[in-house]
Design an enzyme around this catalytic site. Structure first.
Site, PDB file in Angstrom:
ATOM      1  N   ASP A 207      -6.326 -37.878  22.589  1.00 13.69           N
ATOM      2  CA  ASP A 207      -7.432 -37.248  21.884  1.00 13.69           C
ATOM      3  C   ASP A 207      -8.493 -37.082  22.962  1.00 13.69           C
ATOM      4  OD1 ASP A 207      -9.919 -36.833  20.662  1.00 13.69           O
ATOM      5  OD2 ASP A 207      -9.234 -37.766  18.815  1.00 13.69           O
ATOM      6  N   HIS A 208      -8.740 -35.850  23.398  1.00 11.54           N
ATOM      7  CA  HIS A 208      -9.541 -35.687  24.620  1.00 11.54           C
ATOM      8  C   HIS A 208     -10.979 -36.194  24.443  1.00 11.54           C
ATOM      9  CE1 HIS A 208     -10.979 -31.909  22.787  1.00 11.54           C
ATOM     10  NE2 HIS A 208     -11.955 -31.916  23.658  1.00 11.54           N
ATOM     11  N   HIS A 271     -11.119 -36.172  16.501  1.00 12.83           N
ATOM     12  CA  HIS A 271     -12.347 -36.380  17.274  1.00 12.83           C
ATOM     13  C   HIS A 271     -13.449 -37.057  16.448  1.00 12.83           C
ATOM     14  CE1 HIS A 271     -10.092 -33.765  19.712  1.00 12.83           C
ATOM     15  NE2 HIS A 271     -10.623 -32.611  19.360  1.00 12.83           N
TER      16      HIS A 271
HETATM   17  C1  BG6 Z   1      -9.984 -29.246  20.033  1.00 12.50           C
HETATM   18  C2  BG6 Z   1      -9.941 -28.369  18.804  1.00 12.50           C
HETATM   19  O1  BG6 Z   1      -9.213 -30.392  19.845  1.00 12.50           O
HETATM   20  O2  BG6 Z   1     -11.332 -29.621  20.274  1.00 12.50           O
HETATM   21  C3  BG6 Z   1     -10.835 -27.158  18.992  1.00 12.50           C
HETATM   22  O3  BG6 Z   1      -8.607 -27.961  18.579  1.00 12.50           O
HETATM   23  C4  BG6 Z   1     -12.228 -27.575  19.353  1.00 12.50           C
HETATM   24  O4  BG6 Z   1     -10.854 -26.358  17.820  1.00 12.50           O
HETATM   25  C5  BG6 Z   1     -12.188 -28.539  20.530  1.00 12.50           C
HETATM   26  O5  BG6 Z   1     -12.934 -26.408  19.710  1.00 12.50           O
HETATM   27  C6  BG6 Z   1     -13.567 -29.113  20.796  1.00 12.50           C
HETATM   28  O6  BG6 Z   1     -13.539 -29.800  22.021  1.00 12.50           O
HETATM   29  P1  BG6 Z   1     -14.804 -29.827  22.946  1.00 12.50           P
HETATM   30  O7  BG6 Z   1     -14.383 -30.682  24.089  1.00 12.50           O
HETATM   31  O8  BG6 Z   1     -15.110 -28.419  23.341  1.00 12.50           O
HETATM   32  O9  BG6 Z   1     -15.895 -30.429  22.116  1.00 12.50           O
END
Ligand code: BG6
Length: 528
Positions: A207-208, A271
C-alpha cells in the site's frame, strides 16, 4: 588525566558529568543498502504502474547505490519486445517520471541489469522457460505482481508449479499490488489461495501510502514526543478528520478500471484505513513488523460495525458531474473515457466511524476521499475539545476587517501532501488594550526544516521488499479486518434499496450531504 598535588597522592580529575555527544557523522541512507544478490521479477512490465512508479523507483535506488551489486531485473509481460526496444521504452518512462532524469552513463549502467521476458501469465507451460531464464537460483527473489488482480492467483500457482516458490523460504517473496479482493468473500478467497502456496512472511501486500515519509512521520511524531500523545484520547479529542482529496479525474486512462472499483475500494479500503490505523493505534512495544501490524489490526477490529440499515446515515457516496477544477473545465464522471454512461460508481465517499476501545470510545472519526474535488490535499486533523470556560472573545480578521467569531478549538494537522508538515492551531492574544483572542498557527514544513528531498514511497517499499523487511506491508488479517468493516457498506449499496448516490460539481468539496454527517457532532469539514 592525573595531576600531582605537592607530595600528596596524585589527584584524579573527575570525569565530566556531561559528556559531549560523539562527533561521528549521522548515518545516511547507505546503511540501508541491500547487499545480498537479488532477482526482481516484475509481472505487468508494460503497464502503467511499471512505467510511472516501479521503473523510476528501481532506477533511483540503483543511482543511489542502494540496490545490491549483484541484482537483476526481469520484466515480464505478454507482448513480444526485443531487449533494445523494451529498454528504450523504460528509458522514456524513467525520463518522464523520475525527479532527476538519467544521464546516458547512469542509464547504461542500469540498463545492463534490465531484461525483458515475454510470457502469457496464465499459460502454465510457459513458466519452465521463465525458470530457465532465472537460472539456478541462490539469490533472493522478489516477484512483483503489477498486473490485473485476475492474474494474481494464476501467476502464483504457475510460479509454484515451476518450482519457483519454495514454500517457507523467506528469501523468495511475492509483492502483491492492491486491490486485495473486491469484497470480504473475494479477499478471503485470495488469502486462502495465497496461503496454500506461500507462508505469510513471503507475502508483501503493498500500500504505497505506507511508504510515504509523511505517513510514517505520524508514528515518529506520536511516539517520539511526549507532549501530544498524552492528549490523544477521548478525554481531550473532540473528533478526527481524515481527508484524501484529489483534483484528478480519470485522466483518459483510468476510467475502465475505476468504474469497476469506486472510491471505497480504490482508496478507503487501503490508504484511508491505513491512515486511521496509524493515527489511532496504541504504541507498539518495539518498532518491529509484528508489533506494529498487531496494533494496526486492533484498531480495525475495534471499529464499530455498521448494520446495513445504518449505512445511509453513516456513509455518504457521491459522483461528480461536470464543473471546473482549478479553473479548467472538467467533464462529468459518466462522460469520462471507459466509464459506463449510466454508471453509479462512487467517486466520493465520506463516513463517520467509531472506534470502540478504551482510548477512543465516543470520539467520531470522519473520513472522506474523492476525485475532482476543489483541492489536492491529504491530511489528518485532530480537533481538540474546547476549554471548559470561554473567558475571552475571539476575533477573526481578514486584512483590516474583523469579525467576532466563535472560540476556535485547537487543531493538530498532519499534512501528508502537499506542503508536507504539521500545523498546530491555537489562539493568541490580539495586540491591543482589549482582551481578545485571535486564531494563529504554528507550522513545521519539511522543506524548510530539512534539506534532503523526501524519498518516493515506491523507492522505500521496493528497497524494503528487496531487504526482506515487511514492516510497511499489509498483513492478511489486516486486509480481512478492513473488508469485514466495509462489506456491509458494499452490500447496502448493491442491495434492493440502496441509499442515494449524491452528485457534486467537479471542483467543489463534494456533496452537501457529507456536511450533515458532521453536523450532529457540531463539526464542519476543514475545506482548505
Ligand atoms: C491509488 C489509487 O492507489 O492512489 C488512485 O488507485 C489514487 O486512484 C492514488 O489517485 C493516490 O495516491 P497519491 O500518492 O497520489 O496520493
Amino acid at each position: 588525566m592525573l595531576i600531582a598535588v605537592g607530595t600528596q597522592e596524585p589527584f584524579a580529575m573527575p570525569e565530566p558529568t556531561v559528556r559531549l555527544l560523539d562527533r561521528t557523522p549521522a548515518p545516511d541512507d547507505s546503511v540501508c543498502r541491500a547487499t545480498d544478490p537479488v532477482a526482481i521479477v516484475i509481472f505487468g512490465a508494460t503497464g502503467d504502474l511499471t512505467a510511472r512508479k516501479l521503473m523510476p523507483a528501481l532506477f533511483n535506488l540503483h543511482r543511489r547505490g542502494l540496490l545490491p551489486e549483484r541484482s537483476a531485473i526481469l520484466a515480464v509481460a505478454r507482448r513480444p519486445f526485443t531487449q533494445e526496444a523494451f529498454r528504450a521504452m523504460m528509458l522514456e518512462a524513467v525520463r518522464a517520471h523520475s525527479h532527476i532524469p538519467p544521464s546516458p552513463d547512469e542509464w547504461e549502467r542500469f540498463a545492463v541489469r534490465l531484461a525483458y521476458y515475454a510470457l502469457v501469465f496464465d499459460d502454465a507451460s510457459a513458466y519452465a522457460g521463465l525458470a530457465a531464464a532465472l537460472g539456478e537460483g541462490g539469490e533472493a527473489r522478489v516477484f512483483y505482481l503489477a498486473t490485473d488482480p485476475a492474474f494474481f492467483m494464476p501467476i502464483i500457482e504457475n510460479l509454484g508449479r515451476a518450482g519457483l516458490l519454495p514454500a517457507g523460504d523467506p528469501a523468495v517473496r511475492v509483492v502483491i499490488e492492491k486491490p486485495f479482493g473486491r469484497d470480504l468473500a473475494s479477499a478471503l478467497d485470495l488469502s486462502r489461495g495465497v496461503a496454500a502456496l506461500l507462508a505469510e512472511d513471503q507475502v508483501y501486500r503493498i500500500d504505497h501510502y505506507l511508504g510515504k515519509e509523511t505517513v510514517l512521520n505520524i508514528l515518529s511524531f506520536r511516539f517520539g514526543n511526549a507532549i501530544f500523545e498524552t492528549l490523544f484520547n477521548s478525554r481531550y479529542v473532540d473528533h478526527v478528520q481524515i481527508t484524501v482529496a484529489e483534483t484528478v479525474g480519470m485522466e483518459g486512462r483510468r476510467g475502465q478500471y475505476y468504474d469497476t472499483s469506486g472510491a471505497l475500494r480504490d482508496v478507503v479500503q487501503n490508504h484511508a484505513l491505513q491512515l486511521l490505523g496509524l493515527v489511532a493505534m496504541e504504541p507498539p512495544a518495539v518498532f518491529a513488523p509484528k508489533e506494529i501490524r498487531d496494533e494496526k489490526v486492533k484498531v480495525l477490529r475495534s471499529l464499530r460495525p455498521l448494520r446495513a440499515s445504518q449505512v445511509g446515515r453513516e456513509v455518504v457516496r457521491g459522483q461528480y458531474v461536470a464543473g471546473a477544477v482549478e479553473d479548467r473545465p472538467a467533464p462529468a464522471y459518466r462522460a469520462e473515457q471507459g466509464v459506463d454512461p449510466r454508471s453509479n460508481t462512487e467517486t466520493y465517499v465520506a463516513m463517520r466511524l467509531l472506534i470502540d476501545n478504551w482510548r477512543w470510545a465516543g470520539v467520531p472519526f470522519f473520513l472522506r476521499t474523492g476525485k475532482r474535488l476543489a483541492r489536492r490535499t491529504t491530511e489528518i486533523a485532530v480537533q481538540f475539545k474546547q476549554p471548559p470556560l470561554h473567558l475571552f472573545t475571539t476575533v477573526e480578521c481578514v486584512g483590516d476587517v474583523c469579525d467576532i467569531s466563535q472560540a476556535k478549538p485547537n487543531v493538530l494537522v498532519f499534512r501528508i501532501q502537499p506542503d508536507e508538515g504539521i500545523s498546530l492551531l491555537f489562539s493568541a492574544k490580539r495586540p491591543g488594550m482589549l482582551f481578545q483572542l485571535h486564531p494563529v498557527q504554528m507550522d513545521f514544513f519539511y522543506n524548510q526544516a530539512f534539506s534532503a528531498a523526501l524519498p518516493e514511497a515506491y523507492e522505500r517499499l521496493l528497497l524494503d521488499a528487496v531487504r526482506g523487511d515487511s514492516t510497511l506491508f499489509t498483513r492478511s488479517d489486516e486486509v480481512q479486518a478492513a473488508w469485514e468493516f466495509l462489506d456491509p457498506i458494499l452490500k447496502a449499496w448493491s442491495g434492493p434499496k440502496p441509499p442515494p448516490l449524491h452528485f457534486y460539481e467537479a471542483g467543489t468539496w463534494g456533496p452537501p450531504a457529507a456536511d450533515d454527517l458532521l453536523e450532529a457532532s457540531g463539526a464542519t469539514w476543514r475545506n482548505r
